[in-house]
Design an enzyme around this catalytic site. Structure first.
Site, PDB file in Angstrom:
ATOM      1  N   ALA A  74     -60.078   0.270  -0.177  1.00  0.00           N
ATOM      2  CA  ALA A  74     -58.764   0.448   0.599  1.00  0.00           C
ATOM      3  C   ALA A  74     -58.710   1.393   1.701  1.00  0.00           C
ATOM      4  CB  ALA A  74     -57.639   0.761  -0.029  1.00  0.00           C
ATOM      5  N   ASN A  77     -57.289   3.111  -8.078  1.00  0.00           N
ATOM      6  CA  ASN A  77     -58.605   2.879  -7.388  1.00  0.00           C
ATOM      7  C   ASN A  77     -59.208   4.061  -6.439  1.00  0.00           C
ATOM      8  OD1 ASN A  77     -59.581   0.575  -8.852  1.00  0.00           O
ATOM      9  ND2 ASN A  77     -57.760  -0.407  -7.800  1.00  0.00           N
ATOM     10  N   HIS A  86     -52.467   5.555   2.906  1.00  0.00           N
ATOM     11  CA  HIS A  86     -53.470   6.475   2.042  1.00  0.00           C
ATOM     12  C   HIS A  86     -53.723   7.763   3.058  1.00  0.00           C
ATOM     13  CE1 HIS A  86     -53.819   3.229  -0.746  1.00  0.00           C
ATOM     14  NE2 HIS A  86     -54.183   2.600   0.358  1.00  0.00           N
TER      15      HIS A  86
HETATM   16  N1  NAD Z   1     -61.235  -0.126  -4.743  1.00  0.00           N
HETATM   17  C1  NAD Z   1     -60.103  -0.215  -4.068  1.00  0.00           C
HETATM   18  O1  NAD Z   1     -59.674   0.201  -3.177  1.00  0.00           O
HETATM   19  C2  NAD Z   1     -59.208  -1.447  -4.771  1.00  0.00           C
HETATM   20  C3  NAD Z   1     -58.244  -2.144  -3.985  1.00  0.00           C
HETATM   21  C4  NAD Z   1     -57.406  -2.980  -4.325  1.00  0.00           C
HETATM   22  C5  NAD Z   1     -57.715  -3.630  -5.577  1.00  0.00           C
HETATM   23  N2  NAD Z   1     -58.713  -3.118  -6.261  1.00  0.00           N
HETATM   24  C6  NAD Z   1     -58.998  -3.832  -7.579  1.00  0.00           C
HETATM   25  O2  NAD Z   1     -59.663  -4.999  -7.638  1.00  0.00           O
HETATM   26  C7  NAD Z   1     -59.486  -5.477  -8.700  1.00  0.00           C
HETATM   27  C8  NAD Z   1     -59.049  -7.169  -8.367  1.00  0.00           C
HETATM   28  O3  NAD Z   1     -57.978  -7.028  -7.337  1.00  0.00           O
HETATM   29  P1  NAD Z   1     -57.236  -8.619  -7.020  1.00  0.00           P
HETATM   30  O4  NAD Z   1     -56.145  -8.026  -5.885  1.00  0.00           O
HETATM   31  O5  NAD Z   1     -58.097  -9.695  -6.618  1.00  0.00           O
HETATM   32  O6  NAD Z   1     -56.108  -8.771  -8.350  1.00  0.00           O
HETATM   33  P2  NAD Z   1     -55.909 -10.151  -8.883  1.00  0.00           P
HETATM   34  O7  NAD Z   1     -54.855  -9.877  -9.771  1.00  0.00           O
HETATM   35  O8  NAD Z   1     -55.224 -11.056  -7.537  1.00  0.00           O
HETATM   36  O9  NAD Z   1     -57.289 -11.112  -9.235  1.00  0.00           O
HETATM   37  C9  NAD Z   1     -57.891 -10.560 -10.235  1.00  0.00           C
HETATM   38  C10 NAD Z   1     -58.323 -11.813 -11.282  1.00  0.00           C
HETATM   39  O10 NAD Z   1     -59.385 -11.738 -12.011  1.00  0.00           O
HETATM   40  C11 NAD Z   1     -59.042 -12.222 -13.312  1.00  0.00           C
HETATM   41  N3  NAD Z   1     -59.799 -11.265 -14.402  1.00  0.00           N
HETATM   42  C12 NAD Z   1     -59.575 -10.245 -14.893  1.00  0.00           C
HETATM   43  N4  NAD Z   1     -60.170  -9.857 -16.158  1.00  0.00           N
HETATM   44  C13 NAD Z   1     -61.285 -10.659 -15.818  1.00  0.00           C
HETATM   45  C14 NAD Z   1     -62.574 -10.857 -16.731  1.00  0.00           C
HETATM   46  N5  NAD Z   1     -62.844 -10.090 -17.501  1.00  0.00           N
HETATM   47  N6  NAD Z   1     -63.144 -11.836 -16.316  1.00  0.00           N
HETATM   48  C15 NAD Z   1     -63.131 -12.973 -15.324  1.00  0.00           C
HETATM   49  N7  NAD Z   1     -62.033 -12.826 -14.746  1.00  0.00           N
HETATM   50  C16 NAD Z   1     -61.010 -11.672 -14.942  1.00  0.00           C
HETATM   51  C17 NAD Z   1     -57.623 -12.312 -13.363  1.00  0.00           C
HETATM   52  O11 NAD Z   1     -57.349 -13.135 -14.381  1.00  0.00           O
HETATM   53  C18 NAD Z   1     -57.321 -12.572 -11.838  1.00  0.00           C
HETATM   54  O12 NAD Z   1     -57.162 -13.929 -11.503  1.00  0.00           O
HETATM   55  C19 NAD Z   1     -58.286  -4.965  -9.341  1.00  0.00           C
HETATM   56  O13 NAD Z   1     -58.844  -4.442 -10.536  1.00  0.00           O
HETATM   57  C20 NAD Z   1     -57.677  -4.036  -8.660  1.00  0.00           C
HETATM   58  O14 NAD Z   1     -57.012  -2.708  -9.105  1.00  0.00           O
HETATM   59  C21 NAD Z   1     -59.515  -2.046  -5.879  1.00  0.00           C
END
Ligand code: NAD
Length: 263
Positions: free
Chosen positions: A120, A186, A216
């Protein structure tokens, strides 16, 4: 290129859209998804598996984790151990010192590596580059509209809908921030891992009725340069908790492996 992706949520769907629009869809894509999402995921045209072992058996060149903290332990650790490079988006998971050690050990065993995208925020390249110059301080402020903090411990500390002024409700280090606010961990974890570590990276969380985006702000002082950044993240339409910039950051990691000049 054969791309493996873990998760079929907001980031994965948007990522596949960006790759398609940019004309950079890898020749083969295998998705590791929860069984309940297999049907929807198959409509993307990618191959779909529901077990981490099946993803590894498919032999992707690169795996991108876009799922959640549990996926890092369940699927990223074995993939790294099997020698597959992994991009991890759920960087907050690495605030768990035991999981961080497992990730590192698996990459070492497999001769692979885990890549942490900027997600992000931006400027992570500069922070990581400045590390050998001696980083003196990293202070991160996460500023969101009050209602964006619903579902977190902030709800018990503040009357979120009634706030009329910016209110700082958390001050601590990145480890404390990640443990108390895992869904918001994150960016703090990314800055900690790039710079001063979880204990010395300072974090503030602010509920601010004057903003409509997830903002941020961070400031770095170091031996070679001082800088400050402010990123006003636009929310993803499908998951307002995720900044749209994260999707493009992950797309960049994939596209940089399919181009002659990576930047
Ligand atoms: N690095 C960053 O700056 C940043 C920013 C935003 C989000 N993220 C992270 O990215 C990840 C995904 O975000 P999103 O918006 O796509 O979330 P989301 O909830 O829309 O989608 C995540 C999907 O992954 C699935 N899932 C969870 N564990 C799983 C596993 N072990 N195997 C298979 N599928 C699984 C869930 O069922 C869900 O459908 C989250 O962990 C979030 O915290 C990181």
């Amino acid at each position: 290129m054969h791309l493996g992706v873990i998760g079929y949520g907001n980031i994965t769907r948007a990522l596949l859209g960006v790759l398609a629009r940019e004309g950079k869809m890898p020749a083969r894509v295998t998705l590791l998804v929860r069984p309940s999402q297999a049907g929807a995921a198959a409509e993307s045209g990618a191959s779909v598996v529901t077990e981490a072992t099946a993803l590894m058996a498919a032999g992707p060149d690169l795996i991108v984790e876009c799922a959640g903290h549990s996926a890092v332990a369940e699927a990223v650790v074995p993939a790294l151990g099997a020698g597959i490079e992994c991009v991890v988006v759920s960087i907050g998971a690495l605030a768990d010192a035991a999981l961080h050690a497992d990730v590192t050990a698996a990459a070492k065993k497999g001769g692979s590596r885990v890549v942490l995208p900027a997600g992000a925020i931006g400027g992570v390249d500069l922070l990581a580059a400045l590390k050998p110059s001696g980083i003196e301080a990293v202070t991160y402020v996460s500023r969101k509209p009050p209602l964006a903090w619903r579902g977190t411990p902030a709800e018990a500390l503040l009357d979120l809908p009634a706030l009329t002024e910016p209110t700082t409700f958390f001050t601590g280090n990145a480890r404390e921030a990640a443990l108390a606010y895992p869904k918001n961990a994150n960016v703090a974890a990314t800055l900690a891992l790039a710079g001063l570590g979880f204990e010395a990276t300072r974090v503030e969380m602010v509920a601010d009725p004057g903003v409509s985006q997830n903002i941020h702000e961070y400031r770095v002082t170091s031996g070679a340069a001082d800088y400050a950044m402010r990123i006003e993240g636009k929310p993803s339409p499908d998951n307002p908790k995720t900044s749209l910039a994260t999707v493009y950051s992950v797309a960049r990691e994939v596209m940089n492996r399919m181009t002659e000049v990576a930047i």
